[in-house]
Design a protein around this motif. Structure first.
Motif, PDB file in Angstrom:
ATOM      1  N   THR A 231       0.843  -1.198   0.000  1.00  0.00           N
ATOM      2  CA  THR A 231       0.000   0.000   0.000  1.00  0.00           C
ATOM      3  C   THR A 231       0.884   1.256   0.000  1.00  0.00           C
ATOM      4  OG1 THR A 231      -0.118  -0.135   2.409  1.00  0.00           O
ATOM      5  CG2 THR A 231      -1.956  -1.076   1.193  1.00  0.00           C
ATOM      6  N   TRP A 232       1.832   1.285  -0.924  1.00  0.00           N
ATOM      7  CA  TRP A 232       2.719   2.431  -1.129  1.00  0.00           C
ATOM      8  C   TRP A 232       3.575   2.744   0.094  1.00  0.00           C
ATOM      9  CZ3 TRP A 232       2.799   4.711  -5.987  1.00  0.00           C
ATOM     10  CH2 TRP A 232       1.710   4.427  -6.819  1.00  0.00           C
ATOM     11  N   GLY A 233       3.736   1.763   1.001  1.00  0.00           N
ATOM     12  CA  GLY A 233       4.419   2.039   2.256  1.00  0.00           C
ATOM     13  C   GLY A 233       5.851   2.504   2.092  1.00  0.00           C
ATOM     14  N   MET A 234       6.462   2.112   0.969  1.00  0.00           N
ATOM     15  CA  MET A 234       7.853   2.480   0.728  1.00  0.00           C
ATOM     16  C   MET A 234       8.047   4.003   0.741  1.00  0.00           C
ATOM     17  SD  MET A 234       9.996   1.255  -2.578  1.00  0.00           S
ATOM     18  CE  MET A 234       9.772  -0.500  -2.430  1.00  0.00           C
ATOM     19  N   MET A 235       6.992   4.716   0.316  1.00  0.00           N
ATOM     20  CA  MET A 235       7.075   6.182   0.250  1.00  0.00           C
ATOM     21  C   MET A 235       6.753   6.838   1.589  1.00  0.00           C
ATOM     22  SD  MET A 235       4.997   7.081  -3.180  1.00  0.00           S
ATOM     23  CE  MET A 235       5.019   8.861  -2.973  1.00  0.00           C
ATOM     24  N   ASN A 236       6.188   6.048   2.502  1.00  0.00           N
ATOM     25  CA  ASN A 236       5.594   6.671   3.695  1.00  0.00           C
ATOM     26  C   ASN A 236       6.543   6.751   4.870  1.00  0.00           C
ATOM     27  OD1 ASN A 236       3.289   6.963   2.221  1.00  0.00           O
ATOM     28  ND2 ASN A 236       2.322   5.107   2.997  1.00  0.00           N
TER      29      ASN A 236
ATOM     30  N   LYS C  11      -1.888  10.087  13.754  1.00  0.00           N
ATOM     31  CA  LYS C  11      -2.017   9.167  12.626  1.00  0.00           C
ATOM     32  C   LYS C  11      -2.145   9.965  11.330  1.00  0.00           C
ATOM     33  CE  LYS C  11      -4.372   4.863  11.602  1.00  0.00           C
ATOM     34  NZ  LYS C  11      -3.139   4.327  11.019  1.00  0.00           N
ATOM     35  N   ALA C  12      -1.385   9.564  10.343  1.00  0.00           N
ATOM     36  CA  ALA C  12      -1.363  10.301   9.080  1.00  0.00           C
ATOM     37  C   ALA C  12      -2.687  10.138   8.338  1.00  0.00           C
ATOM     38  CB  ALA C  12      -0.224   9.810   8.215  1.00  0.00           C
ATOM     39  N   VAL C  13      -3.022  11.155   7.551  1.00  0.00           N
ATOM     40  CA  VAL C  13      -4.236  11.097   6.739  1.00  0.00           C
ATOM     41  C   VAL C  13      -3.833  10.725   5.320  1.00  0.00           C
ATOM     42  CG1 VAL C  13      -6.237  12.378   5.938  1.00  0.00           C
ATOM     43  CG2 VAL C  13      -5.233  12.892   8.175  1.00  0.00           C
ATOM     44  N   TYR C  14      -4.544   9.769   4.764  1.00  0.00           N
ATOM     45  CA  TYR C  14      -4.227   9.298   3.418  1.00  0.00           C
ATOM     46  C   TYR C  14      -5.374   9.584   2.469  1.00  0.00           C
ATOM     47  CZ  TYR C  14      -0.015   7.042   5.003  1.00  0.00           C
ATOM     48  OH  TYR C  14       1.234   6.825   5.490  1.00  0.00           O
ATOM     49  N   ILE C  15      -5.028   9.893   1.246  1.00  0.00           N
ATOM     50  CA  ILE C  15      -6.033  10.082   0.206  1.00  0.00           C
ATOM     51  C   ILE C  15      -6.043   8.830  -0.663  1.00  0.00           C
ATOM     52  CG2 ILE C  15      -6.642  11.440  -1.813  1.00  0.00           C
ATOM     53  CD1 ILE C  15      -5.325  13.811  -0.492  1.00  0.00           C
ATOM     54  N   HIS C  16      -7.226   8.294  -0.900  1.00  0.00           N
ATOM     55  CA  HIS C  16      -7.334   7.071  -1.706  1.00  0.00           C
ATOM     56  C   HIS C  16      -8.063   7.378  -3.016  1.00  0.00           C
ATOM     57  CE1 HIS C  16      -6.398   4.222   1.676  1.00  0.00           C
ATOM     58  NE2 HIS C  16      -6.698   5.317   2.352  1.00  0.00           N
ATOM     59  N   TRP C  19      -6.755   2.118  -6.390  1.00  0.00           N
ATOM     60  CA  TRP C  19      -5.525   1.461  -5.961  1.00  0.00           C
ATOM     61  C   TRP C  19      -4.452   2.459  -5.564  1.00  0.00           C
ATOM     62  CZ3 TRP C  19      -1.230   2.583  -8.982  1.00  0.00           C
ATOM     63  CH2 TRP C  19      -1.514   3.197 -10.194  1.00  0.00           C
ATOM     64  N   PHE C  20      -4.701   3.726  -5.852  1.00  0.00           N
ATOM     65  CA  PHE C  20      -3.695   4.739  -5.545  1.00  0.00           C
ATOM     66  C   PHE C  20      -3.959   5.349  -4.182  1.00  0.00           C
ATOM     67  CE2 PHE C  20      -2.185   9.141  -5.614  1.00  0.00           C
ATOM     68  CZ  PHE C  20      -0.851   8.932  -5.938  1.00  0.00           C
ATOM     69  N   GLN C  21      -2.926   5.504  -3.396  1.00  0.00           N
ATOM     70  CA  GLN C  21      -3.085   6.246  -2.145  1.00  0.00           C
ATOM     71  C   GLN C  21      -1.799   6.980  -1.820  1.00  0.00           C
ATOM     72  OE1 GLN C  21      -2.831   4.239   1.671  1.00  0.00           O
ATOM     73  NE2 GLN C  21      -3.177   2.302   0.643  1.00  0.00           N
ATOM     74  N   ILE C  22      -1.978   8.111  -1.161  1.00  0.00           N
ATOM     75  CA  ILE C  22      -0.815   8.922  -0.830  1.00  0.00           C
ATOM     76  C   ILE C  22      -1.119   9.695   0.448  1.00  0.00           C
ATOM     77  CG2 ILE C  22      -1.555  10.896  -2.228  1.00  0.00           C
ATOM     78  CD1 ILE C  22       1.455  11.230  -2.994  1.00  0.00           C
ATOM     79  N   SER C  23      -0.105   9.884   1.262  1.00  0.00           N
ATOM     80  CA  SER C  23      -0.323  10.665   2.479  1.00  0.00           C
ATOM     81  C   SER C  23      -0.405  12.138   2.098  1.00  0.00           C
ATOM     82  CB  SER C  23       0.812  10.435   3.478  1.00  0.00           C
ATOM     83  OG  SER C  23       1.975  11.132   3.067  1.00  0.00           O
ATOM     84  N   ILE C  24      -1.185  12.875   2.876  1.00  0.00           N
ATOM     85  CA  ILE C  24      -1.352  14.312   2.615  1.00  0.00           C
ATOM     86  C   ILE C  24       0.025  14.981   2.546  1.00  0.00           C
ATOM     87  CG2 ILE C  24      -2.201  16.462   3.612  1.00  0.00           C
ATOM     88  CD1 ILE C  24      -4.597  15.068   2.903  1.00  0.00           C
TER      89      ILE C  24
END
Lengths: 318, 211, 55
Positions: A231-236, C11-16, C19-24
């Motif tokens: 779940t993209w953890g590598m970037m986090n 806890k970080a907030v993520y945008i979904h 299949w794509f997600q990224i932290s703010i």
């Protein structure tokens, strides 16, 4: 490009010049960047989620720890079946006919039975049942040891990792050994024993990290912090800090088929190797970009350079 | 010394080549071509500045040790300087790279400048990665656990063991910074020796091309 | 420890998006890069008066 153009573009500039103080620019840049970085450091600090210890694991999730210890004895843990560079248990990941890891050999031998359980247990004074269990284990042949551990591992799995619900069987000293290791971990003495393996100087955490990863507790912590590679953890990063955003492309491949499916053969099951290969190729592509037809022509077609040099083009009526 | 003997000497060859290609006037000029007039030109020097802050804060950390920042507030601040300067280093470097790509800055025999820049980018990712492995916190535990599979899968793990803290800290503070330093130095010297790439359309008139 | 240390460790907030997600935070970093690049292209560069140029 014509040779004439290359000549002109590589020759020392003979057109108009402007004053430009490189050293002043450099000093100003260092000062400004240092101030901005110091400001952000003062405001936000930096991420520092406490390390997970074996003590923490054994206290917070004793059943998981206990079951993992049994798996290490039975040879059913992730590490026990990993293959190179830790052991010969499997062929490991492959790129088609290329078994690179296997060919490069077992360079960091890990024997889960002795390194993770037996040797650490021998470094402390154990209660009588554990001391007896150790004696019984060490006095038996490998086949008997394996039978005991496999029997107990199977029974414990059947009992859903609840040791109190395991039916009676031929388990030898295995329950006592796992129990002894649990006690040792809960007391906080396993962390050091795993690292030192009976030595004084030690700076290689491989054994600790592999053992830690064999259980569920460590993985659950990572999932809770959104660090899982799937779940993209590598970037986090832990908390709300920026992570290694520059790894977006590396991380990307793990999210898409066939690499996101570990059951897919040959690509998903060997995703690590294929993605390493893809990223290696793309890195070479970046390094050699000016030599790649098509890509190298983009700056001529998409004229962003007209913006960069807008002043000059205006002044020169280009 | 006769000119013939001097000709054969490696030392004199190096001196003459250096003087020809990178005289001090080229190394430290006080003018730049008139087209060097855009904010985009600042991202190279900004990247170097961030690298300077990284090295300075990293040196302090190396004197105090990898665990210092867990218990000292000064240590935490220096660690934060290291952390944020790395973030800015990559931000500036990526913008610099975008800028140079759209300028097609490899023109005019500047291919090696591009190559050393790209190598510095890839090498920086490796260096930053080893830094993440030696934070001595949960993040570094997890990253080493996950990343081992990637490196093991192609056999790199047999020599580059990410779960070996001792190996990672030595590579992070010795080998990798030296590599980055040397590549960066070559990159900067090449920029000075070759000069800033002229605009794509700068010579169209001269070449008699119609726009 | 950082004035907003507590906030940064929530806890970080993520945008979904599927299949794509990224932290703010990562999103902000990437947007910041794009904005920097855009501004660097369009903002006028100071000290660029023709009079100062030399031949």
């Amino acid at each position: 490009m014509s040779d004439r153009r290359t000549e002109l573009e590589s020759a020392p500039w003979s057109g108009r010049v402007r004053r430009y103080d490189l050293i002043k620019e450099g000093v100003a840049a260092v000062v400004i960047v240092a101030i901005v970085v110091a400001a952000l450091s003062t405001l936000f600090g930096s991420p520092d989620d406490k390390q997970v210890t074996f003590k923490q694991w054994a206290v917070a999730a004793p059943a998981d720890f206990y079951a993992t210890a049994v798996q290490e004895l039975a040879g059913t843990s992730g590490t026990a079946g990993y293959g190179a560079p830790y052991n010969h248990a499997s062929d490991g990941v492959n790129l088609g006919p290329l078994y690179l890891a296997k060919w490069l050999g077992v360079t960091h031998p890990v024997d889960t039975v002795n390194d993770f359980v037996i040797t650490p247990l021998t470094t402390v004074a154990n209660a009588a049942p554990v001391a007896d269990a150790l004696k019984q284990w060490q006095g038996s042949d490998a086949k008997t040891q394996s039978t005991w551990a496999t029997n107990y591992d199977t029974a414990l799995t059947k009992a859903n990792q609840d040791a109190s619900k395991v039916s009676a069987g031929n388990y030898g000293p295995v329950p006592a050994l796992a129990g002894g290791l649990l006690t040792m971990a809960q007391a906080g003495s396993l962390d050091g024993a795993l690292l030192s393996q009976g030595n004084y100087f030690q700076s290689d955490n491989t054994k600790q990290t592999l053992f830690l990863g064999d259980g569920s507790y460590f993985n659950d912590q990572s999932t809770a912090s959104n660090l899982q590679g799937s779940t993209w953890g590598m970037m986090n990063e832990t908390g709300r800090y920026p992570g290694q955003a520059w790894l977006w492309l590396y991380s990307f491949w793990y999210q898409i088929p066939p690499f996101n499916n570990g059951d897919n053969h040959p690509f998903g099951a060997n995703a690590d190797a294929w993605i390493m290969l893809i990223m290696g190729a793309l890195s070479i592509g970046l390094i050699c970009m000016p030599l790649i037809p098509g890509v190298r022509s983009l700056p001529y077609k998409i004229k962003i350079h007209r913006l960069i040099w807008k002043n000059y083009y205006q002044e020169e009526n280009l | 010394m006769s000119a013939d003997i001097e000709k054969e000497m490696w030392t004199s060859k190096l001196r003459k080549g250096w003087q020809k290609n990178l005289p001090i006037e080229k190394l430290l000029p006080d003018t730049q071509p008139a087209y060097v007039a855009s904010w985009i030109y600042l991202f190279g020097v900004a990247t170097l500045a961030a690298l300077g802050v990284i090295v300075a804060s990293g040196l302090v950390l190396s004197f105090e040790g990898a665990s210092w920042y867990h218990y000292s507030s000064v240590g935490h601040f220096v660690n934060s300087m290291h952390f944020w300067s790395v973030q800015f280093f990559f931000i500036f470097m990526v913008v610099h790279l975008w800028g140079k790509f759209w300028m097609a800055a490899w023109r005019g025999r500047r291919l090696l400048t591009w190559i050393t820049g790209a190598l510095a980018f890839v090498g920086s990712i490796a260096t930053a990665f080893t830094g993440y492995l030696i934070q001595t916190n949960f993040d570094s535990q997890w990253i080493s656990y996950e990343a081992k599979d990637g490196f093991n899968s192609v056999g790199i793990g047999s020599r580059f063991n990410v779960t070996n803290f001792g190996q990672m800290i030595l590579l992070h503070v010795a080998f990798l910074p030296v590599i980055i330093g040397v590549i960066t130095l070559i990159h900067v010297l090449l920029v000075r020796a070759k000069g800033v790439v002229p605009p794509i359309d700068a010579f169209n008139n001269e070449l008699g091309e119609r726009k | 420890m950082g004035i907003f240390h507590h906030f940064m460790n929530l806890k970080a907030v993520y945008i979904h998006w599927g299949w794509f997600q990224i932290s703010i935070t990562n999103l902000l970093v990437i947007l910041f890069m794009l904005v920097l690049f855009g501004l660097a292209l369009v903002l006028p560069f100071p000290g660029n008066k023709k009079g100062k140029d030399q031949k």
